[in-house]
Design a protein around this motif. Structure first.
Motif, PDB file in Angstrom:
ATOM      1  N   ARG A  35     -11.408   2.806  -2.188  1.00  0.00           N
ATOM      2  CA  ARG A  35     -11.222   2.785  -0.723  1.00  0.00           C
ATOM      3  C   ARG A  35     -11.252   1.360  -0.194  1.00  0.00           C
ATOM      4  N   GLU A  38      -7.998  -0.371  -1.050  1.00  0.00           N
ATOM      5  CA  GLU A  38      -6.922   0.048  -0.157  1.00  0.00           C
ATOM      6  C   GLU A  38      -7.008  -0.676   1.176  1.00  0.00           C
ATOM      7  N   GLU A  41      -5.858  -4.259   0.900  1.00  0.00           N
ATOM      8  CA  GLU A  41      -4.408  -4.372   0.801  1.00  0.00           C
ATOM      9  C   GLU A  41      -3.725  -4.086   2.125  1.00  0.00           C
ATOM     10  N   GLN A 135      -7.315   2.830   7.950  1.00  0.00           N
ATOM     11  CA  GLN A 135      -6.457   3.209   6.840  1.00  0.00           C
ATOM     12  C   GLN A 135      -6.910   4.552   6.278  1.00  0.00           C
ATOM     13  N   ASP A 141      -1.438   9.024   4.461  1.00  0.00           N
ATOM     14  CA  ASP A 141      -2.339   8.163   3.705  1.00  0.00           C
ATOM     15  C   ASP A 141      -3.421   8.967   3.016  1.00  0.00           C
ATOM     16  N   ARG A 145      -4.141   9.043  -0.949  1.00  0.00           N
ATOM     17  CA  ARG A 145      -5.406   8.636  -1.539  1.00  0.00           C
ATOM     18  C   ARG A 145      -6.008   9.753  -2.386  1.00  0.00           C
TER      19      ARG A 145
END
Length: 525
Positions: A35, A38, A41, A135, A141, A145
């Motif tokens: 997490r 992510e 990024e 995010q 998303d 994930r």
């Protein structure tokens, strides 16, 4: 007749930072690393760094944002700690949704006039988290994930296809074999009717195959490894494995038991089997022992099968130093994150830049969103660490006797409400922590929910943990005479004589939770 009415209602809504905290709190350590990666990024304003640099960056951010921010903002600044006496889930939620900040449009001619009077401070000091979305808040998303990682290892299906290629079959029979292998379940069985497989071949591959041809191909696949693969039921699976063994009297007796008395075997009616097949005590004992050594799920026996090995990464580490318990958080739960200095310096550049640029408003809004998102994420990580430590510290104090000795009989009855009241948090918060976290002790790794149990009344007037009762129940069953296993009624009486006031239905419930079968199925020769 329809009517239009206006009603004024009060409702509670979670703010973005509360949603962020809830999501981070309930994931285990292994997922937290993914997490954080992510978020790094997705948000260029968030970067890895030590805490001191993060505090310095936040001080600069406060200067850039200005000192006239709304004092009613109850989100702590970077570097501050949340008040331990408050729970983010227990706060009064904002009753109105946050408005979205309008973005400038190039085709709007009136915007040109407004941009001449653009005041940068209006955006630098804006309290609203304009367009702020963490995010993973969106469905796409979230699905991405939750998507499992690709398994690059060889699977059972790949192994069977490889064995099929060595059979040197013609195109038609190889297609039938591939269709059969594709119909094998994860446990190694083919449960589809051969007629349905014939229809699949006809409609999907335009191959006309009779059931006899499919049966012949199935017999071939059943010779593949692992033994028992491609069986249509348990009886056939066990017989396929016996066929691979060197034939002797024991194997022959085992085959007769499965072929002629399979129903009696599943119910462990050994006297009926012995009488019907005319076997001696030693012969039936050896045959039954051989059958019990066979694998009922050949698909799961493949070491390179589709299942992925899962490792438990403890969230807490508990050590015992001469009777003093020391609790620490796994270092992976405390990553070094900070707000990017480059993004902080962008505000200074914007402040000194051309104020009449109509693109400035959009650029400032974007940078502010990323800075807010980074700051909220860092605060949520810190709040997660504090909540985890407070919850686990309370559990350690409550179950101190167990953590000192590792004896299950030392476990005290404890429910979520007990911990929630002690640390001043909501039960749902404690539940999120307990359902997905584990602690490493000197006696092994335990999930936190292991320490929560109901209370059973005893003759002494005190409550005993259901874990303690299950432990004693397991010991009694392990020590019983397997030729005459104890029924639930007898187990109830034995527990009552030990001082535990427990009913027979509760004994049955605990026995099932321990994955212990009924007395009839525990019988051995």
């Amino acid at each position: 007749m329809q009517r239009l009415d206006m009603k004024q209602l009060l409702s509670q809504k979670l703010s973005p930072q509360q949603i962020q905290f809830i999501k981070l709190l309930q994931i285990p350590t292994a997922e937290l690393e993914m997490r954080i990666k992510e978020e790094l990024e997705a948000n260029p304003a968030l970067e890895e760094g030590d805490a001191e640099e993060a505090d310095m960056a936040d001080d600069d951010a406060d200067d850039d944002f200005g000192d006239d921010q709304d004092d009613t903002d109850d989100t702590p600044a970077e570097g501050e700690e949340y008040d331990n006496d408050e729970n983010i889930l227990d706060e009064d939620f904002d009753e109105t949704p946050e408005p979205e900040l309008e973005m400038p449009r190039d085709e709007d001619t009136s915007e040109t006039k407004d941009s001449d009077d653009l005041n940068l401070e209006d955006y630098l000091n804006d309290d609203e988290i304009a367009g702020y979305k963490m995010q993973g808040d969106t469905g796409g998303d979230e699905e991405e994930r939750d998507m499992p990682l690709a398994d690059t290892g060889s699977t059972l299906t790949d192994s069977l296809f490889e064995q099929l290629r060595f059979m040197d079959l013609d195109e038609k029979h190889e297609a039938i074999g591939r269709q059969l292998i594709g119909s094998i379940d994860a446990d190694g069985y083919i449960r589809r009717d051969l007629g349905a497989i014939a229809n699949d071949l006809a409609f999907s591959q335009n191959i006309e195959a009779t059931e006899a041809e499919i049966e012949q191909a199935l017999r071939l696949i059943q010779t593949f490894d692992p033994p028992g693969i491609g069986a249509r039921d348990l009886r056939e699976c066990l017989l396929l494995q016996l066929d691979r063994r060197p034939h002797d009297d024991v194997v022959e007796h085992a085959q007769r038991i499965l072929e002629e008395t399979f129903d009696e075997f599943t119910k462990k009616h050994y006297p009926k089997i012995q009488q019907r097949l005319d076997l001696t005590d030693e012969e039936i004992k050896e045959a039954i022992g051989l059958i019990l050594k066979l694998n009922p799920k050949p698909g799961g026996s493949d070491p390179t099968g589709g299942g992925r090995v899962q490792y438990i990464i403890p969230d807490f580490i508990l050590t015992n130093d001469n009777g003093e318990l020391h609790l620490t958080l796994n270092a992976r739960n405390a990553p070094d994150l900070r707000v990017s200095r480059d993004y902080q310096e962008m505000f200074q550049a914007y402040d000194k830049g051309a104020k009449k640029d109509k693109k400035l408003k959009e650029a400032v809004t974007f940078v502010k969103q990323k800075l807010d998102a980074a700051k909220w994420f860092i605060d949520a990580i810190k709040q997660r660490q504090q909540t985890l430590l407070r919850t686990m510290d309370s559990i350690v104090r409550y179950q101190k006797d167990f953590f000192l000795e590792g004896d299950e009989s030392k476990l005290r009855p404890m429910i979520l409400k007990d911990i929630a009241q002690e640390i001043g948090m909501d039960i749902s918060t404690v539940s999120r922590v307990a359902n997905s976290k584990a602690v490493q002790t000197e006696f092994g790794i335990y999930p936190l929910k292991y320490f929560f149990s109901e209370g059973i009344a005893t003759d002494s007037g005190e409550d005993a943990s259901s874990r303690e009762v299950k432990h004693i129940l397991k010991e009694i069953i392990e020590a019983e005479d397997k030729r005459r296993p104890l029924s639930d009624d007898k187990l109830e009486k034995m527990l009552n004589t030990r001082g535990y006031n427990i009913a027979r239905r509760t004994v049955a419930k605990y026995r099932e939770q321990l994955n212990i079968p009924v007395a009839r199925l525990r019988k051995e020769l």
